[in-house]
Design a protein around this motif. Sequence first.
Motif, PDB file in Angstrom:
ATOM      1  N   VAL A 170      14.246  30.117  36.389  1.00  0.00           N
ATOM      2  CA  VAL A 170      15.327  30.427  37.170  1.00  0.00           C
ATOM      3  C   VAL A 170      15.261  31.953  37.271  1.00  0.00           C
ATOM      4  CG1 VAL A 170      17.966  30.779  37.299  1.00  0.00           C
ATOM      5  CG2 VAL A 170      16.768  28.321  36.453  1.00  0.00           C
ATOM      6  N   LYS A 171      14.819  32.668  36.359  1.00  0.00           N
ATOM      7  CA  LYS A 171      14.894  34.393  36.229  1.00  0.00           C
ATOM      8  C   LYS A 171      13.481  34.928  35.636  1.00  0.00           C
ATOM      9  CE  LYS A 171      17.577  38.164  34.268  1.00  0.00           C
ATOM     10  NZ  LYS A 171      18.938  38.377  33.860  1.00  0.00           N
ATOM     11  N   SER A 189      13.010  27.350  42.776  1.00  0.00           N
ATOM     12  CA  SER A 189      13.861  27.595  41.531  1.00  0.00           C
ATOM     13  C   SER A 189      14.216  28.922  41.290  1.00  0.00           C
ATOM     14  CB  SER A 189      13.484  26.756  40.356  1.00  0.00           C
ATOM     15  OG  SER A 189      12.291  27.193  39.665  1.00  0.00           O
ATOM     16  N   LYS A 239      15.918  32.394  41.095  1.00  0.00           N
ATOM     17  CA  LYS A 239      17.316  32.797  41.709  1.00  0.00           C
ATOM     18  C   LYS A 239      17.228  34.218  41.500  1.00  0.00           C
ATOM     19  CE  LYS A 239      18.567  28.632  42.590  1.00  0.00           C
ATOM     20  NZ  LYS A 239      18.288  27.976  43.907  1.00  0.00           N
ATOM     21  N   GLU A 240      16.568  34.766  40.617  1.00  0.00           N
ATOM     22  CA  GLU A 240      16.573  36.068  40.407  1.00  0.00           C
ATOM     23  C   GLU A 240      15.322  37.165  40.023  1.00  0.00           C
ATOM     24  OE1 GLU A 240      19.101  39.512  37.938  1.00  0.00           O
ATOM     25  OE2 GLU A 240      19.748  37.565  37.470  1.00  0.00           O
ATOM     26  N   SER A 292      15.451  31.931  50.818  1.00  0.00           N
ATOM     27  CA  SER A 292      16.636  32.004  50.136  1.00  0.00           C
ATOM     28  C   SER A 292      16.671  33.203  49.186  1.00  0.00           C
ATOM     29  CB  SER A 292      17.534  30.888  49.561  1.00  0.00           C
ATOM     30  OG  SER A 292      16.568  30.432  48.450  1.00  0.00           O
ATOM     31  N   LEU A 293      15.627  33.626  48.815  1.00  0.00           N
ATOM     32  CA  LEU A 293      15.569  34.602  47.567  1.00  0.00           C
ATOM     33  C   LEU A 293      15.557  35.871  48.068  1.00  0.00           C
ATOM     34  CD1 LEU A 293      15.245  34.866  44.476  1.00  0.00           C
ATOM     35  CD2 LEU A 293      12.744  35.145  44.850  1.00  0.00           C
TER      36      LEU A 293
END
Length: 204
Positions: free
Chosen positions: A134-135, A154, A156-157, A176-177
């Motif tokens: 995720v990160k 997957s 997100k950051e 979307s990132l």
Amino acid sequence: EIRRYIGVSKEVRIPNEIAGIRVVSIGKQTFYKKGIKVLTLPTGLKVIKDEAFEFNELEEVNIPKLVKVIGNRSFANNNIEVLTLPDHVKSLGKWCFAMNKIKAVKIPGTVKEISYCSFYCNKLEELEIESGVVKIGSYAFGNNLLKEVRIPRSIKELEGKTFMYNPLERLTIHKSLIIDLDTSTKTKTETEPEHVETKIEYYE
């Protein structure tokens, strides 16, 4: 848990049991700066704590399949070229494999966060990040030899400067990132400035 090592051998094989008790954890700094060149970890190991094997001379590390936690700086400052991570590891600590010579690594999707400077200053040319992560923290893969990286959907950051000091030519991410351009690299190494224009590609 093993908490102390007083041996002098350069080849260390940690048994599965000691006095009938299973070895499931290696304590903080247990094998810190012991000059170890060859390491065999027990199959039932689950936790490797902070700085457990820092400042040794390891060239190859095979993490057993039951290990879930790899602590901060646990294998930093070795000579590791070959690293095998298990499919179910969950936590990679800060600087855990920094300052080595790792050439390729696969990060399993069970790892939710790749921490700050986890693989900083290696010789990474190949990087695979599985879906599920995720990160990715700042400088996690800084100062390596990466030219192309694909970021799974997957993620997100991406923290700032994730891939700084790489000759990164192509960064592929999901549309979307949202990223800061500091996550791309503009220099080859910290000591040898070389402008590299990173192309960012988006996928659906």
